[in-house]
Design a protein around this motif. Structure first.
Motif, PDB file in Angstrom:
ATOM      1  N   GLU A  51       0.941  -1.409   0.157  1.00 14.65           N
ATOM      2  CA  GLU A  51      -0.122   0.028  -0.079  1.00 14.65           C
ATOM      3  C   GLU A  51       1.099   0.977   0.203  1.00 14.65           C
ATOM      4  O   GLU A  51       2.031   0.923   0.519  1.00 14.65           O
ATOM      5  CB  GLU A  51      -1.143   0.294   1.380  1.00 14.65           C
ATOM      6  CG  GLU A  51      -0.391   0.067   2.613  1.00 14.65           C
ATOM      7  CD  GLU A  51      -1.177  -0.058   3.842  1.00 14.65           C
ATOM      8  OE1 GLU A  51      -2.292  -0.651   3.671  1.00 14.65           O
ATOM      9  OE2 GLU A  51      -0.785   0.806   4.778  1.00 14.65           O
ATOM     10  N   PRO A  52       0.449   2.787  -0.463  1.00 10.08           N
ATOM     11  CA  PRO A  52       1.034   3.944  -0.083  1.00 10.08           C
ATOM     12  C   PRO A  52       1.789   3.889   0.886  1.00 10.08           C
ATOM     13  O   PRO A  52       1.437   3.885   1.617  1.00 10.08           O
ATOM     14  CB  PRO A  52       0.339   5.138  -0.804  1.00 10.08           C
ATOM     15  CG  PRO A  52      -0.697   3.858  -1.609  1.00 10.08           C
ATOM     16  CD  PRO A  52      -0.958   2.553  -0.208  1.00 10.08           C
ATOM     17  N   GLY A  53       3.443   4.232   1.048  1.00 11.33           N
ATOM     18  CA  GLY A  53       3.721   4.915   1.952  1.00 11.33           C
ATOM     19  C   GLY A  53       3.569   6.666   2.129  1.00 11.33           C
ATOM     20  O   GLY A  53       2.685   6.904   0.516  1.00 11.33           O
ATOM     21  N   PRO A  54       4.133   7.230   3.160  1.00  7.32           N
ATOM     22  CA  PRO A  54       4.144   8.576   2.520  1.00  7.32           C
ATOM     23  C   PRO A  54       4.484   9.348   2.016  1.00  7.32           C
ATOM     24  O   PRO A  54       3.792  10.807   1.233  1.00  7.32           O
ATOM     25  CB  PRO A  54       5.012   9.593   4.376  1.00  7.32           C
ATOM     26  CG  PRO A  54       5.272   7.485   4.577  1.00  7.32           C
ATOM     27  CD  PRO A  54       4.656   6.439   4.117  1.00  7.32           C
ATOM     28  N   GLU A  55       4.838   8.790   0.933  1.00 10.77           N
ATOM     29  CA  GLU A  55       6.283   9.800  -0.480  1.00 10.77           C
ATOM     30  C   GLU A  55       4.951   8.802  -1.272  1.00 10.77           C
ATOM     31  O   GLU A  55       5.821   9.394  -2.905  1.00 10.77           O
ATOM     32  CB  GLU A  55       7.099   9.174  -0.866  1.00 10.77           C
ATOM     33  CG  GLU A  55       8.097   9.238   0.828  1.00 10.77           C
ATOM     34  CD  GLU A  55       9.492   9.944   0.616  1.00 10.77           C
ATOM     35  OE1 GLU A  55      10.063   9.150  -0.706  1.00 10.77           O
ATOM     36  OE2 GLU A  55      10.294   9.852   1.826  1.00 10.77           O
ATOM     37  N   SER A  56       4.201   8.351  -1.109  1.00  8.88           N
ATOM     38  CA  SER A  56       3.493   7.557  -2.605  1.00  8.88           C
ATOM     39  C   SER A  56       1.961   7.740  -2.234  1.00  8.88           C
ATOM     40  O   SER A  56       1.448   7.849  -1.471  1.00  8.88           O
ATOM     41  CB  SER A  56       3.114   6.176  -2.746  1.00  8.88           C
ATOM     42  OG  SER A  56       5.016   5.892  -2.786  1.00  8.88           O
ATOM     43  N   LEU A  57       1.264   8.336  -3.577  1.00  5.96           N
ATOM     44  CA  LEU A  57       0.042   9.247  -3.945  1.00  5.96           C
ATOM     45  C   LEU A  57      -1.019   7.545  -4.018  1.00  5.96           C
ATOM     46  O   LEU A  57      -1.896   6.868  -3.105  1.00  5.96           O
ATOM     47  CB  LEU A  57      -0.755   9.371  -4.460  1.00  5.96           C
ATOM     48  CG  LEU A  57      -0.032  10.636  -5.130  1.00  5.96           C
ATOM     49  CD1 LEU A  57      -0.087  11.738  -6.263  1.00  5.96           C
ATOM     50  CD2 LEU A  57      -0.065  11.670  -4.158  1.00  5.96           C
TER      51      LEU A  57
END
Lengths: 184, 184
Positions: free
Chosen positions: B125-131
């Motif tokens: 799932e997206p981490g903080p740097e990914s949308l």
């Protein structure tokens, strides 16, 4: 009590705003000295079936044999860096043939990028950081007087590449004891 | 005239004694801020025959698709760094299979070390740097919306590796236009 200005400069470890890791920060000016792993570039250089080694004129490991190798500079490709090091340490002009190995040495935050290369011109001689430069047949390699484990790995991987024709890039040998790991 | 201390810190370019290159030096304390190329580590991660890409939540190239990749940290091996980036950017646990490519991007002083990897567990799932994080079949890859040239190279080299079975580590593509080169 004020610190004498001659002793100032980045010296406090703290996590800068928006970061996740401790960095060294200058308490006077806020400058953040990011510490990053360094890239060492080098090559196993051959002339016919002999391999070129340099005897180190500098510490660490002065007097021991090494590959031409050193830190990659800003705005330099790894191949250009390997060629520069061969010229600086052995006054040798080389042609690069392929990527022999990428070694991780996390204890000292180094990534070593080692190429296979040939002498492009016959001449070589010691640069300022070398006492002596010589070509060794495989049986003459001074295994007990190599400067660093990664020199040993590079030569062994070169021999393996030559024997098997397997052109895959090699990595850090399995079971390399962290205690023995030193940089080039 | 004195410089306000808030503006001090490494700021003068000069050649330190015993060195051969200009470095950034703090005139107050003599601290030398060596600038070195940085190592970017990343991976082409697959699950079955689909490839994992992350849509960037941060500049540069926010909204474009990239591999999980980022700067190698101090005391970290390149494989550990690639696995950490996959976890940070895609909450993905990966198993690394081999060294796909080493790219030189001297204009921005980067060496990129890119591995082939698989999802070791099904979730991501997206981490903080990914949308957004998605698996793409080869025909679905958003070629026109990739963040950087080296993402394009990595995917092409992965496809080539898969098609040919040639396990040699790839380098920077010949004829890569310096004007187009950007970091990951």
């Amino acid at each position: 009590m004020a610190t004498p200005s001659s002793l100032r400069g980045p010296s406090v470890r703290t996590v800068p705003e928006g970061d996740t890791r401790e960095r060294v920060v200058c308490p006077d000016c806020g400058f953040i000295a990011y510490e990053n792993p360094k890239v060492v570039v080098g090559s196993v250089v051959v002339s016919g079936d002999r391999l070129l080694l340099c005897r180190r004129a500098i510490e660490p490991r002065r007097g021991y044999w090494t590959l031409p190798a050193g830190y990659l500079e800003v705005n330099e490709s790894t191949m250009a860096g390997a060629a520069r090091e061969a010229f600086e340490e052995a006054c040798a002009r080389i042609s690069i043939d392929g990527l022999l190995a990428v070694y991780d040495i996390p204890r000292i935050s180094q990534v070593q990028v080692i190429y296979r290369a040939r002498l492009a011109e016959p001449g070589f001689e010691p640069g300022p950081e070398s006492l002596e430069v010589r070509l060794f047949a495989w049986d003459e390699i001074p295994w007990d007087d190599l400067a660093f484990p990664s020199v040993h790995w590079s030569l062994q991987h070169y021999g393996d590449w030559q024997r098997t024709g397997d052109e895959r890039t090699r990595g850090t040998p399995e079971g390399a004891s962290p205690g023995r790991l030193q940089g080039l």
